[in-house]
Enzyme design. Structure first.
Site, PDB file in Angstrom:
ATOM      1  N   PRO A  89      39.122  40.788  35.002  1.00  0.00           N
ATOM      2  CG  PRO A  89      41.004  39.674  34.197  1.00  0.00           C
ATOM      3  CD  PRO A  89      40.197  40.924  34.011  1.00  0.00           C
ATOM      4  CD  GLU A 116      49.004  44.528  27.517  1.00  0.00           C
ATOM      5  OE1 GLU A 116      49.112  43.882  28.571  1.00  0.00           O
ATOM      6  OE2 GLU A 116      49.073  44.026  26.382  1.00  0.00           O
ATOM      7  NE  ARG A 154      20.157  29.843  30.460  1.00  0.00           N
ATOM      8  CZ  ARG A 154      19.639  28.981  31.333  1.00  0.00           C
ATOM      9  NH1 ARG A 154      19.601  29.293  32.607  1.00  0.00           N
ATOM     10  NH2 ARG A 154      19.163  27.824  30.931  1.00  0.00           N
ATOM     11  CG  ASP A 169      18.868  24.926  34.035  1.00  0.00           C
ATOM     12  OD1 ASP A 169      18.453  23.765  33.915  1.00  0.00           O
ATOM     13  OD2 ASP A 169      19.105  25.679  33.077  1.00  0.00           O
TER      14      ASP A 169
HETATM   15  N1  4HQ Z   1      39.710  40.300  30.393  1.00  0.00           N
HETATM   16  N2  4HQ Z   1      36.426  38.295  33.103  1.00  0.00           N
HETATM   17  C1  4HQ Z   1      39.361  42.543  29.336  1.00  0.00           C
HETATM   18  C2  4HQ Z   1      39.309  39.154  31.051  1.00  0.00           C
HETATM   19  C3  4HQ Z   1      38.025  39.060  31.780  1.00  0.00           C
HETATM   20  C4  4HQ Z   1      37.647  38.014  32.642  1.00  0.00           C
HETATM   21  C5  4HQ Z   1      41.082  40.344  29.945  1.00  0.00           C
HETATM   22  C6  4HQ Z   1      38.886  41.484  30.255  1.00  0.00           C
HETATM   23  C7  4HQ Z   1      41.462  41.500  29.085  1.00  0.00           C
HETATM   24  C8  4HQ Z   1      41.232  43.796  28.501  1.00  0.00           C
HETATM   25  N3  4HQ Z   1      37.008  39.909  31.762  1.00  0.00           N
HETATM   26  N4  4HQ Z   1      40.786  42.733  29.375  1.00  0.00           N
HETATM   27  N5  4HQ Z   1      38.337  36.935  32.994  1.00  0.00           N
HETATM   28  O1  4HQ Z   1      40.030  38.180  31.054  1.00  0.00           O
HETATM   29  O2  4HQ Z   1      36.045  39.457  32.567  1.00  0.00           O
END
Ligand code: 4HQ
Length: 248
Positions: A89, A116, A154, A169
């Protein structure tokens, strides 16, 4: 294009190797997808891939060494442009522009983390880029990796079969898609737009462009701020707004 995914759950990727557009692309060898399990790169009897966080706190952290070895193995023989990506994230938010950028690499190594997350030193030494699929927290990077692979694969030549459809698209030109209809031509008293049966392909294309502009203006006006409409498109959008008023 080749994807190497470093994951504790390689099973997650098995289904996509046979299903749908990406599965077809793999069968046709336009896309290669291989998984690397960090557990196979441990040397203790318990095959330990995680450990408790320094400083305390809940959950576990993925250890550096098995990940580093798995990534190195995945990168092996990567002559040309390979990027090592961590799904997180904290990364750059994936959008169609990002997809286009990623399509420029012949090889991507995707690290799908669990728990984590991974030891920060692994990120510093092994990861070229971090990418996110959205501002929410998932329990692992596997689904984000699958999302990225699908979105990128794609767009590759020959993957969709009908080449123009990837272009038409949603988002590809920065706009939402136009509405689609199929038979029956009247459903519960609701007829399809007459123009779609006119056989006039030029007129249909213009109607669709107007609808795409109008839908984007109605549902995602933020997207319109990001693109420069040409004169023709501005006229179509104005017409769409005018037609809304006269529709009682
Ligand atoms: N993760 N976009 C990996 C995500 C995530 C997201 C949470 C990634 C937990 C360990 N990854 N960790 N949103 O939520 O890419």
């Amino acid at each position: 294009m080749r994807f190497d995914v470093v994951t504790l759950f390689p099973e997650v990727f098995e289904g996509s190797a046979v299903t749908g557009v990406v599965g077809r692309a793999i069968v046709d060898d336009r896309v290669q997808l291989k998984t690397w399990n960090p557990r196979d790169f441990t040397d203790d009897t318990h095959r330990t891939v995680d450990d408790r966080p320094f400083g305390g706190g809940p959950g576990m952290v993925m250890k550096v060494e098995p990940l580093q070895k798995a990534i190195q193995a995945a990168k092996e023989l990567a002559d040309d442009s390979v990027k090592v990506i961590y799904m997180s994230p904290q990364g750059r938010r994936l959008d169609q522009q990002g997809v286009k950028y990623l399509t420029g690499f012949s090889r991507l190594v995707l690290l799908a983390g669990r728990y984590e997350g991974v030891d920060e030193r692994l990120l510093e030494s092994q990861i070229d880029e971090e990418w996110s699929i959205g501002d929410f927290v998932l329990s692992g990077g596997e689904l984000p990796a699958l999302v990225l692979i699908d979105a990128v694969a794609r767009t590759l030549p020959g993957v969709l079969g009908h080449e123009c459809s990837a272009v038409e698209d949603s988002f590809v030109e920065g706009l939402l898609d136009h509405p689609h209809y199929t038979r029956p031509d009247v459903f519960e008293g609701q007829a399809i737009p007459a123009v779609l049966k006119s056989g006039d392909h030029k007129k249909i294309a213009i109607w669709r462009e107007k609808q795409a502009l109008g839908k984007t203006w109605q549902k995602r006006p933020d997207l319109l701020d990001k693109i420069e409409l040409n004169e023709h498109q501005q006229v179509l959008l104005d017409e769409f707004k005018e037609e809304l008023k006269t529709k009682d």
